[in-house]
Design a protein around this motif. Structure first.
Motif, PDB file in Angstrom:
ATOM      1  N   GLY A   1      51.462  43.137  44.305  1.00 16.06           N
ATOM      2  CA  GLY A   1      51.770  44.274  45.165  1.00 16.06           C
ATOM      3  C   GLY A   1      52.833  45.189  44.580  1.00 16.06           C
ATOM      4  N   VAL A   2      52.804  46.425  45.013  1.00 20.77           N
ATOM      5  CA  VAL A   2      53.809  47.408  44.630  1.00 20.77           C
ATOM      6  C   VAL A   2      54.325  48.069  45.900  1.00 20.77           C
ATOM      7  CG1 VAL A   2      54.310  49.498  43.322  1.00 20.77           C
ATOM      8  CG2 VAL A   2      52.661  47.853  42.430  1.00 20.77           C
ATOM      9  N   GLY A   3      55.608  48.019  46.114  1.00 18.77           N
ATOM     10  CA  GLY A   3      56.193  48.694  47.270  1.00 18.77           C
ATOM     11  C   GLY A   3      56.231  50.191  47.042  1.00 18.77           C
ATOM     12  N   VAL A   4      55.851  50.951  48.053  1.00 21.03           N
ATOM     13  CA  VAL A   4      55.826  52.413  47.961  1.00 21.03           C
ATOM     14  C   VAL A   4      56.685  52.992  49.073  1.00 21.03           C
ATOM     15  CG1 VAL A   4      54.394  54.492  47.988  1.00 21.03           C
ATOM     16  CG2 VAL A   4      53.478  52.363  47.039  1.00 21.03           C
ATOM     17  N   ILE A   5      57.559  53.926  48.749  1.00 25.00           N
ATOM     18  CA  ILE A   5      58.335  54.600  49.793  1.00 25.00           C
ATOM     19  C   ILE A   5      58.130  56.107  49.692  1.00 25.00           C
ATOM     20  CG2 ILE A   5      60.076  52.784  49.783  1.00 25.00           C
ATOM     21  CD1 ILE A   5      62.011  54.795  48.530  1.00 25.00           C
ATOM     22  N   ILE A   6      58.171  56.747  50.844  1.00 27.02           N
ATOM     23  CA  ILE A   6      58.031  58.199  50.920  1.00 27.02           C
ATOM     24  C   ILE A   6      59.285  58.739  51.596  1.00 27.02           C
ATOM     25  CG2 ILE A   6      56.670  60.110  51.837  1.00 27.02           C
ATOM     26  CD1 ILE A   6      54.242  58.273  51.808  1.00 27.02           C
ATOM     27  N   VAL A   7      59.982  59.615  50.900  1.00 22.23           N
ATOM     28  CA  VAL A   7      61.233  60.166  51.429  1.00 22.23           C
ATOM     29  C   VAL A   7      61.190  61.692  51.347  1.00 22.23           C
ATOM     30  CG1 VAL A   7      62.600  58.133  50.851  1.00 22.23           C
ATOM     31  CG2 VAL A   7      62.364  59.982  49.166  1.00 22.23           C
ATOM     32  N   THR A   8      62.037  62.310  52.119  1.00 15.59           N
ATOM     33  CA  THR A   8      62.130  63.764  52.089  1.00 15.59           C
ATOM     34  C   THR A   8      63.018  64.206  50.933  1.00 15.59           C
ATOM     35  OG1 THR A   8      62.532  65.725  53.449  1.00 15.59           O
ATOM     36  CG2 THR A   8      64.137  63.941  53.621  1.00 15.59           C
TER      37      THR A   8
ATOM     38  N   THR B   1      68.268  61.224  47.491  1.00 18.16           N
ATOM     39  CA  THR B   1      69.466  60.605  46.910  1.00 18.16           C
ATOM     40  C   THR B   1      69.815  59.299  47.614  1.00 18.16           C
ATOM     41  OG1 THR B   1      70.911  61.972  48.325  1.00 18.16           O
ATOM     42  CG2 THR B   1      70.423  62.790  46.108  1.00 18.16           C
ATOM     43  N   ASN B   2      69.490  59.165  48.878  1.00 15.42           N
ATOM     44  CA  ASN B   2      69.768  57.916  49.587  1.00 15.42           C
ATOM     45  C   ASN B   2      68.966  56.748  49.029  1.00 15.42           C
ATOM     46  OD1 ASN B   2      71.636  58.965  51.366  1.00 15.42           O
ATOM     47  ND2 ASN B   2      70.173  59.277  53.030  1.00 15.42           N
ATOM     48  N   ALA B   3      67.848  57.044  48.394  1.00 15.83           N
ATOM     49  CA  ALA B   3      66.973  55.979  47.885  1.00 15.83           C
ATOM     50  C   ALA B   3      67.391  55.472  46.508  1.00 15.83           C
ATOM     51  CB  ALA B   3      65.530  56.493  47.819  1.00 15.83           C
ATOM     52  N   ILE B   4      68.357  56.126  45.880  1.00 16.36           N
ATOM     53  CA  ILE B   4      68.693  55.806  44.494  1.00 16.36           C
ATOM     54  C   ILE B   4      69.191  54.366  44.328  1.00 16.36           C
ATOM     55  CG2 ILE B   4      70.313  56.325  42.622  1.00 16.36           C
ATOM     56  CD1 ILE B   4      70.012  59.268  43.284  1.00 16.36           C
ATOM     57  N   THR B   5      69.980  53.864  45.264  1.00 14.00           N
ATOM     58  CA  THR B   5      70.532  52.513  45.118  1.00 14.00           C
ATOM     59  C   THR B   5      69.429  51.463  45.011  1.00 14.00           C
ATOM     60  OG1 THR B   5      72.571  53.072  46.305  1.00 14.00           O
ATOM     61  CG2 THR B   5      71.960  50.739  46.210  1.00 14.00           C
ATOM     62  N   GLY B   6      68.416  51.551  45.863  1.00  9.68           N
ATOM     63  CA  GLY B   6      67.309  50.604  45.798  1.00  9.68           C
ATOM     64  C   GLY B   6      66.525  50.724  44.510  1.00  9.68           C
ATOM     65  N   VAL B   7      66.385  51.942  44.012  1.00  9.12           N
ATOM     66  CA  VAL B   7      65.673  52.165  42.747  1.00  9.12           C
ATOM     67  C   VAL B   7      66.458  51.557  41.588  1.00  9.12           C
ATOM     68  CG1 VAL B   7      64.859  53.936  41.132  1.00  9.12           C
ATOM     69  CG2 VAL B   7      64.503  54.227  43.588  1.00  9.12           C
ATOM     70  N   ALA B   8      67.776  51.717  41.625  1.00 13.08           N
ATOM     71  CA  ALA B   8      68.612  51.125  40.579  1.00 13.08           C
ATOM     72  C   ALA B   8      68.467  49.604  40.564  1.00 13.08           C
ATOM     73  CB  ALA B   8      70.074  51.507  40.785  1.00 13.08           C
ATOM     74  N   GLY B   9      68.403  48.998  41.746  1.00 18.77           N
ATOM     75  CA  GLY B   9      68.206  47.554  41.825  1.00 18.77           C
ATOM     76  C   GLY B   9      66.874  47.133  41.236  1.00 18.77           C
ATOM     77  N   ALA B  10      65.817  47.889  41.549  1.00 18.11           N
ATOM     78  CA  ALA B  10      64.492  47.581  41.011  1.00 18.11           C
ATOM     79  C   ALA B  10      64.464  47.753  39.496  1.00 18.11           C
ATOM     80  CB  ALA B  10      63.438  48.474  41.665  1.00 18.11           C
ATOM     81  N   TRP B  11      65.174  48.731  38.988  1.00 17.87           N
ATOM     82  CA  TRP B  11      65.239  48.973  37.547  1.00 17.87           C
ATOM     83  C   TRP B  11      65.897  47.799  36.827  1.00 17.87           C
ATOM     84  CZ3 TRP B  11      63.546  51.707  33.570  1.00 17.87           C
ATOM     85  CH2 TRP B  11      64.319  51.814  32.417  1.00 17.87           C
ATOM     86  N   LEU B  12      67.033  47.346  37.340  1.00 20.57           N
ATOM     87  CA  LEU B  12      67.761  46.262  36.698  1.00 20.57           C
ATOM     88  C   LEU B  12      67.017  44.930  36.800  1.00 20.57           C
ATOM     89  CD1 LEU B  12      71.406  47.108  37.811  1.00 20.57           C
ATOM     90  CD2 LEU B  12      70.388  47.455  35.560  1.00 20.57           C
TER      91      LEU B  12
ATOM     92  N   ILE C   1      67.403  69.443  45.757  1.00 20.55           N
ATOM     93  CA  ILE C   1      68.180  68.692  44.779  1.00 20.55           C
ATOM     94  C   ILE C   1      67.259  68.383  43.601  1.00 20.55           C
ATOM     95  CG2 ILE C   1      69.183  66.407  44.284  1.00 20.55           C
ATOM     96  CD1 ILE C   1      71.158  68.110  45.678  1.00 20.55           C
ATOM     97  N   ASP C   2      67.765  68.530  42.385  1.00 24.09           N
ATOM     98  CA  ASP C   2      66.989  68.180  41.194  1.00 24.09           C
ATOM     99  C   ASP C   2      67.049  66.661  41.018  1.00 24.09           C
ATOM    100  OD1 ASP C   2      65.692  67.954  38.810  1.00 24.09           O
ATOM    101  OD2 ASP C   2      67.249  68.945  37.609  1.00 24.09           O
ATOM    102  N   ILE C   3      66.235  65.979  41.800  1.00 25.52           N
ATOM    103  CA  ILE C   3      66.297  64.524  41.833  1.00 25.52           C
ATOM    104  C   ILE C   3      65.803  63.894  40.534  1.00 25.52           C
ATOM    105  CG2 ILE C   3      63.999  64.258  42.870  1.00 25.52           C
ATOM    106  CD1 ILE C   3      67.170  62.140  43.619  1.00 25.52           C
TER     107      ILE C   3
ATOM    108  N   GLN D   1      64.948  52.824  59.117  1.00 29.44           N
ATOM    109  CA  GLN D   1      65.950  53.695  59.734  1.00 29.44           C
ATOM    110  C   GLN D   1      66.741  54.511  58.714  1.00 29.44           C
ATOM    111  OE1 GLN D   1      66.124  53.994  63.104  1.00 29.44           O
ATOM    112  NE2 GLN D   1      64.334  52.650  63.056  1.00 29.44           N
ATOM    113  N   HIS D   2      66.601  54.178  57.448  1.00 27.30           N
ATOM    114  CA  HIS D   2      67.386  54.855  56.419  1.00 27.30           C
ATOM    115  C   HIS D   2      66.657  54.724  55.085  1.00 27.30           C
ATOM    116  CE1 HIS D   2      70.804  55.693  53.689  1.00 27.30           C
ATOM    117  NE2 HIS D   2      71.327  56.335  54.713  1.00 27.30           N
ATOM    118  N   GLU D   3      66.774  55.739  54.238  1.00 27.45           N
ATOM    119  CA  GLU D   3      66.057  55.727  52.958  1.00 27.45           C
ATOM    120  C   GLU D   3      66.536  54.602  52.040  1.00 27.45           C
ATOM    121  OE1 GLU D   3      66.003  59.852  54.653  1.00 27.45           O
ATOM    122  OE2 GLU D   3      67.604  58.423  54.162  1.00 27.45           O
TER     123      GLU D   3
END
Length: 307
Positions: free
Chosen positions: A31-38, A44-55, A86-88, A12-14
């Motif tokens: 396995g590797v989780g893959v997400i596709i966002v607009t 930008t909504n996906a950044i929080t999850g990416v930060a968690g995966a990075w840490l 946006i220059d993501i 329901q949300h990125e």
């Protein structure tokens, strides 16, 4: 045609999608989780999850949409040129192992292979591929020019095989001389797909274990070898075990401030230390002198250990 080997899950949300992908990477051995966002706010909504995966060093692939190449705000004189642009890439470069906007359709496959390899190799982590709208609409035959598999990637050992084996043998000999050995297990054990090997390793050698929070279920809570979780907020036994051991073998643990109670200098003060980590920077950062530094993933370490 739909690929029956791929299960698509609509979130329901990125942000939820990114956190779900991180969870998938944590819980699936290969396995590797893959997400596709607009583009724009979807990215930008996906950044929080990416930060968690990075840490947490969790593999993840993010594929975001982007405006057409002709609409890209290339010279940066404008805040926005294309719709919902946006220059993501500039935003997420510091929290990804690899990130790139595809500008040449013929390099799509090469970019995907590079991203996949970076996500799963060495110290794992998230990667990001940004795909302009006109490239999304490019016929597939123009995107693929080689016949090899999309996910062809052979991970090379971090250390020379002979050098690694010599260090592991030295570790085994040090264990034989030790009176009060202790293992400190971190999240890197599971990330390397070595949870079962770790349990066999402990049971065979009958060595007590302390673990980080992310690794607390590598052994059963009532296992006779499990002492607990050390650190700032912890019970007495695991901290005493660390401070009184004569040999500490840290595997897949970065020994952060919480685990070391903000006192790395006196951490395991009476022990010789063997640090096993795939990231040499996490080994070199420690202020204490290590008996042995082994730059390797946990699975390589266990495979080379004498039976």
């Amino acid at each position: 045609a739909l690929n029956k080997n791929v299960e698509a899950i609509t979130c329901q949300h990125e942000q939820a999608a990114a956190i779900s992908a991180e969870s998938y990477g944590r819980t699936h051995k290969s396995g590797v989780g893959v997400i596709i966002v607009t583009s724009g706010p979807g990215a930008t909504n996906a950044i929080t999850g990416v930060a968690g995966a990075w840490l947490e060093s969790v593999p993840m692939i993010v594929i975001s949409g982007q405006v057409k190449r002709s609409d890209l705000n290339s010279d940066k004189k404008l805040r926005q040129k294309g719709p919902q642009e946006i220059d993501i890439i500039s935003m997420i470069q510091s929290i990804t192992k690899f990130s790139e906007t595809i500008t040449d359709p013929s390099k799509t496959k090469q970019t995907l292979q590079k991203a996949y390899g970076e996500a799963i190799s060495g110290r794992k982590g998230p990667v990001w591929i940004d795909v302009p709208l006109d490239i999304q609409g490019t016929p597939a035959k123009k995107l693929v020019k080689s016949k090899n598999n999309w996910l062809d990637w052979v991970e090379k050992p971090i250390l020379d095989e002979l050098e690694l084996q010599e260090k592991i043998t030295f570790c085994a000999e040090s264990l034989k001389k030790s009176v009060r050995p202790l293992i400190l297990a971190g999240h890197g054990v599971r990330l390397a797909g070595a949870a079962t090997s770790f349990k066999d390793f402990v049971h065979n050698l009958k060595i007590p274990v302390v673990s980080t929070w992310n690794a607390l279920d590598l052994l059963e809570f009532d296992s006779p070898y499990y002492v607990g979780r050390p650190g700032v907020v912890a019970s007495r036994a695991p901290n005493l075990a660390i401070q009184n051991c004569d040999l500490l073998i840290s595997i897949g643990c970065r020994i952060d401030n919480i685990v070391a109670a903000f006192n790395q200098k006196d951490f395991a003060r009476n022990a010789k230390k063997i640090i096993v980590d795939c990231d040499i920077n996490e080994i070199e950062k420690q202020p204490f002198k290590s008996l042995l530094k082994i730059q390797a993933t946990a699975d390589h370490f266990f495979k080379g250990f004498p039976k």
